[in-house]
Design a protein around this motif. Structure first.
Motif, PDB file in Angstrom:
ATOM      1  N   GLY A 185      30.717  20.489  11.474  1.00  0.00           N
ATOM      2  CA  GLY A 185      30.408  19.239  12.163  1.00  0.00           C
ATOM      3  C   GLY A 185      29.531  18.356  11.309  1.00  0.00           C
ATOM      4  O   GLY A 185      29.253  18.634  10.145  1.00  0.00           O
ATOM      5  N   GLU A 228      26.288  17.631  11.889  1.00  0.00           N
ATOM      6  CA  GLU A 228      24.890  18.014  11.852  1.00  0.00           C
ATOM      7  C   GLU A 228      24.661  19.083  10.792  1.00  0.00           C
ATOM      8  O   GLU A 228      25.434  20.011  10.647  1.00  0.00           O
ATOM      9  CB  GLU A 228      24.485  18.558  13.228  1.00  0.00           C
ATOM     10  CG  GLU A 228      23.031  18.981  13.303  1.00  0.00           C
ATOM     11  CD  GLU A 228      22.710  19.595  14.660  1.00  0.00           C
ATOM     12  OE1 GLU A 228      21.624  20.172  14.796  1.00  0.00           O
ATOM     13  OE2 GLU A 228      23.560  19.488  15.547  1.00  0.00           O
ATOM     14  N   SER A 263      32.725  19.352  23.025  1.00  0.00           N
ATOM     15  CA  SER A 263      31.348  18.856  23.138  1.00  0.00           C
ATOM     16  C   SER A 263      30.287  19.949  23.071  1.00  0.00           C
ATOM     17  O   SER A 263      29.126  19.646  22.802  1.00  0.00           O
ATOM     18  CB  SER A 263      31.185  18.075  24.453  1.00  0.00           C
ATOM     19  OG  SER A 263      31.449  18.915  25.570  1.00  0.00           O
ATOM     20  N   GLU A 291      28.343  23.544  21.705  1.00  0.00           N
ATOM     21  CA  GLU A 291      27.959  24.019  20.371  1.00  0.00           C
ATOM     22  C   GLU A 291      28.360  25.469  20.102  1.00  0.00           C
ATOM     23  O   GLU A 291      28.553  25.852  18.961  1.00  0.00           O
ATOM     24  CB  GLU A 291      26.442  23.892  20.207  1.00  0.00           C
ATOM     25  CG  GLU A 291      25.956  22.453  20.271  1.00  0.00           C
ATOM     26  CD  GLU A 291      24.456  22.346  20.415  1.00  0.00           C
ATOM     27  OE1 GLU A 291      23.832  21.570  19.664  1.00  0.00           O
ATOM     28  OE2 GLU A 291      23.889  23.057  21.284  1.00  0.00           O
ATOM     29  N   THR A 316      32.021  20.030  17.101  1.00  0.00           N
ATOM     30  CA  THR A 316      30.698  20.413  17.597  1.00  0.00           C
ATOM     31  C   THR A 316      30.479  21.916  17.654  1.00  0.00           C
ATOM     32  O   THR A 316      29.338  22.364  17.618  1.00  0.00           O
ATOM     33  CB  THR A 316      30.473  19.829  19.008  1.00  0.00           C
ATOM     34  OG1 THR A 316      31.463  20.354  19.894  1.00  0.00           O
ATOM     35  CG2 THR A 316      30.562  18.307  18.980  1.00  0.00           C
TER      36      THR A 316
END
Length: 609
Positions: A70, A72, A431, A433, A464
Motif C-alpha cells: 500500500g 503507507e 479498506s 488493514e 490497504t
C-alpha cells in the motif's frame, strides 16, 4: 407473474459487478528443496516452480513476501498496537465465536456465510425460506454485553437473555408450542425486566413471525429446539426484506459492544445452498450433510408418543448450469430463491425432516444431527480425539469417504450458480488493514465466504491489507481428515482462483460427462471449461500462518516458508511442558488470548519488514 425484490423497474438500477483487470502473471521461483507434497498439489502445479539455486530462490521469495502492499510506509507499524488495527475476519459459527472477543477492541468487520441449514435455522428454512441466519445470530449474541457481567444494565441483560434463549428439544411438541404461546402473549417469565420500546419492538416481531407461520400452518412448524434469537432475526429480515437491516436492528437492541460489525457474505433474501464435490466424483448436498450429516433420532420413550411423520420431499437433481444466451450468467438474485414463497415443493437445502434424505454421504459417518421435531440437534465429529466445546457433544469418528475437491452454490432447482460477494464485504477487503481467515470448519464456514465472484481479486489487489493471516485449526474434523497445513493453504488458494470470475463456457459438443455413485444426486454434464491457470499465488492471498504448537495438524514450516508465507508459532500462555504434552494428546484449541498474541506478533513483524 409478480416481480421479485431483486427485479428493479429499470435495468439501469441493477447493481453491476466490478470488472477487475486480470493481474499480470508473475513467475514463482521456489526453493530447490520444496516439499514434494506442494509440488504434487493441484493448486500449485501451474505456478511455474523454478529450479534455480536455493539461495537465489529464497531471496526472491523473501523480497516477494515483504513487498509494500500500500501507500503507507510499513515502518510506521513498528509501534502500532493491536487495538489500532482494523480487521476483516472471515469465520463461521462455533470456531469463530470462541475467539471473537479478541477483536472487540479493534475496528472489526465479521464476514459470515448464510448457507448453514442446521439447528433451529433448519426449521425456519423449511417453513419460511430466506437466508440462513443462525451463524449471524450467534455472532451478534457473542458481541453483545454478557448478561452476567456486573457492568451490563439489567434491562439490557434481560434482552440478551431473551434473544439467547432456546426452547428444549427433549419435550413434546405441545409443550414446546405452549412455551412459544407464552412468549407471543407476553406472559412468559422471559419478558421479566424488559420494558418500554424494546419490549414493544421485540413483541411486535414475534407476533409477525406467528402470523407468517399461520399462513403456512400446513407445514407444521416445530418449536422444539427453537432459538428466539433466530425467530427475531428471521422475522425482521422478512419484514424489511433486507438482512443488513435486520442485523442493524438486532445490533441496536442488544447494543453490540466494541467497534464490530457483522456482514453476510452474500446479499440476498433467498436461501443459499452449498454442495460439496468429492474427489471420487460424489456430491453431497447441504452444509449439514457435509459437516455433520443427519442421523435417525432415537426412538421416543413410552411416555412420549411418537409424532406423526412428515412427508419427505425427494431431493431435486443437481445439474451444472447451462448457458442462457438471452440472459447471460445467472446472478444470485436470479438463482437463489425460496420455493416456499412461490408454493413449490421445499427442497432439502432447508434441513428439517427432508435433510436426512439428501445426503450423498460418505462411509466415514461418525456423528451427525438427530431430527427433533423438525429441528436438528447436532453431534459434531472430530477426525480423532479432542475436547468438546461447551454445550456440544462430540464423538470419535472418521472423515468423509473421499476428500472434498470444491464447494459450490446451487439454486433451488439444483443448478450451479456463481453468486456475487456482498458489496459491503468487498468494501471491507478494500479498506481494512488485516485479513483473518478464522479457525473453524474449513469447507463449510470459511470456503463459502471465498467461493464468490470478486473476492479473490479484492484480497489479492487490496491497497490497504498489510497482512492476510490464516489461523490454522489445531485439529482436523470430518471435512479435513488427515489434512496438513499445506492442505489448508491449498484449499483457500484453489477456491479463490476458481471462483473469482465465472469460468468460460464450452460448446455443447465439448461437455464432459461425470460419473457419480448411485447414492449421490445426479449432475448433468458440465458446460464449463476447466479453471484456467491460477492468477493468484499463495502469497497474494495468505501472508502469514499462525498455529498452536500444541495442535495436532502437521505444519511443515520450511515448505510453507518456501512459498513465501511467514509462519508464527503460538504457545499457550503459562502452559508447562507436561501440560503441553497432555494437551497435544487431547487437542489444544485457540482462545482469545492465543489469537491476540499471534496477531500481535504478526503486526509487530510488519513494522520490522
Amino acid at each position: 407473474m409478480s416481480s421479485s425484490v431483486f427485479d428493479p423497474p429499470h435495468p439501469s438500477l441493477r447493481i453491476q459487478p466490478v470488472v477487475v483487470e486480470p493481474k499480470p502473471f508473475r513467475e514463482f521461483k521456489a526453493h530447490d528443496t520444496l516439499s514434494p507434497t506442494v509440488l504434487l498439489n493441484p493448486s500449485f502445479e501451474n505456478l511455474n516452480l523454478g529450479g534455480e539455486s536455493s539461495t537465489k530462490g529464497r531471496r526472491e521469495l523473501v523480497d516477494l513476501a515483504s513487498e509494500e502492499v500500500g501507500g503507507e510506509d510499513l515502518e510506521d507499524w513498528t509501534n502500532k498496537e493491536i487495538e489500532d488495527v482494523s480487521v476483516c475476519c472471515l469465520s463461521g459459527g462455533t470456531g469463530g465465536n470462541a475467539i471473537c472477543s479478541t477483536f472487540s477492541p479493534m475496528t472489526t468487520t465479521f464476514i459470515l456465510p448464510i448457507s448453514d441449514d442446521g439447528g433451529s435455522s433448519s426449521e425456519i428454512l423449511r417453513c419460511l425460506g430466506g437466508p440462513s441466519i443462525g451463524d449471524i445470530r450467534s455472532r451478534l449474541i457473542r458481541l453483545a454485553p454478557s448478561p452476567t457481567s456486573p457492568s451490563c444494565p439489567p434491562a439490557l441483560a434481560a434482552v440478551t437473555r431473551l434473544l439467547s434463549h432456546r426452547f428444549p428439544w427433549d419435550v413434546d411438541e405441545k409443550e414446546a408450542k405452549d412455551l412459544w404461546r407464552e412468549v407471543v402473549e407476553g406472559t412468559s417469565e422471559l419478558w421479566d425486566g424488559i420494558d418500554g420500546d424494546k419490549r414493544e419492538v421485540l413483541h411486535r416481531f414475534f407476533v409477525f413471525f406467528e402470523s407468517e407461520l399461520l399462513q403456512r400452518a400446513h407445514k407444521g412448524f416445530s418449536f422444539r429446539n427453537c432459538s428466539l434469537g433466530n425467530v427475531f432475526l428471521s422475522s425482521t429480515q422478512r419484514f424489511f426484506l433486507s438482512l443488513p437491516a435486520a442485523i442493524f436492528l438486532f445490533s441496536s437492541i442488544t447494543q453490540t459492544q466494541g467497534r464490530s460489525t457483522v456482514i453476510p457474505a452474500i446479499l440476498t433474501n433467498h436461501t443459499a445452498t452449498i454442495a460439496a464435490e468429492l474427489a471420487n466424483s460424489q456430491t453431497i448436498l447441504g452444509q449439514c450433510n457435509i459437516s455433520h450429516p443427519v442421523v435417525a433420532a432415537p426412538p421416543p420413550s413410552a411416555a412420549e408418543p411418537e409424532p406423526p411423520a412428515r412427508p419427505v420431499t425427494p431431493s431435486p437433481p443437481i445439474r451444472r448450469r447451462q448457458h442462457t444466451p438471452s440472459f447471460g450468467y445467472l446472478r444470485v438474485e436470479d438463482g437463489i430463491e425460496s420455493p416456499s414463497s412461490s408454493g413449490q415443493a421445499t427442497p432439502t437445502n432447508g434441513g428439517g425432516s427432508g435433510s436426512s434424505q439428501s445426503s450423498g454421504g460418505g462411509k466415514g459417518g461418525g456423528g451427525g444431527a438427530a431430527t427433533k421435531g423438525g429441528n436438528l440437534v447436532f453431534t459434531r465429529t472430530r477426525a480423532a480425539g479432542g475436547d468438546s466445546d461447551e454445550g456440544e457433544h462430540e464423538e470419535e469418528g472418521g472423515g468423509l469417504e473421499s476428500r472434498i475437491q470444491r464447494i459450490f452454490y446451487i439454486n433451488y432447482v439444483g443448478t450451479e450458480i456463481y453468486p456475487l460477494a456482498s458489496p459491503e464485504y468487498l468494501n471491507a477487503l478494500e479498506s481494512k488493514e488485516v485479513l483473518v481467515y478464522s479457525c473453524g470448519s474449513l469447507w463449510t464456514s470459511i470456503v463459502p465466504c471465498l467461493a464468490l465472484q470478486g473476492v479473490g481479486s479484492a484480497i489479492a489487489e487490496s491497497n490497504t491489507l498489510r497482512a492476510k493471516v490464516l489461523l490454522l485449526n489445531s485439529e482436523n474434523d470430518r471435512e479435513t481428515k488427515s489434512y496438513t497445513a499445506l492442505d489448508y493453504i491449498d484449499a483457500i488458494v484453489r477456491t479463490l482462483n476458481r471462483y473469482d470470475t465465472p469460468p468460460p463456457l464450452l460448446p455443447q459438443t465439448q461437455t464432459q460427462p461425470h460419473t457419480f455413485a448411485p447414492s449421490a444426486p445426479h449432475l448433468t454434464p458440465s458446460s464449463f471449461a476447466p479453471p484456467p491457470s491460477p492468477k493468484f499465488l499463495p502469497t497474494d492471498v495468505i501472508t502469514h500462518l499462525v498455529y498452536l504448537v500444541d495442535g495436532r495438524v502437521e505444519v511443515d514450516v520450511s515448505a510453507i516458508e518456501a512459498l513465501g508465507i511467514k509462519v508464527v508459532a503460538v504457545e499457550r500462555e503459562g502452559a508447562s511442558e507436561q501440560d503441553r504434552k497432555g494437551k497435544k494428546k487431547k487437542g489444544a484449541r485457540f482462545d482469545a488470548e492465543n489469537v491476540r498474541r499471534g496477531l500481535g506478533r504478526v503486526i509487530k513483524g510488519l513494522g520490522r519488514s
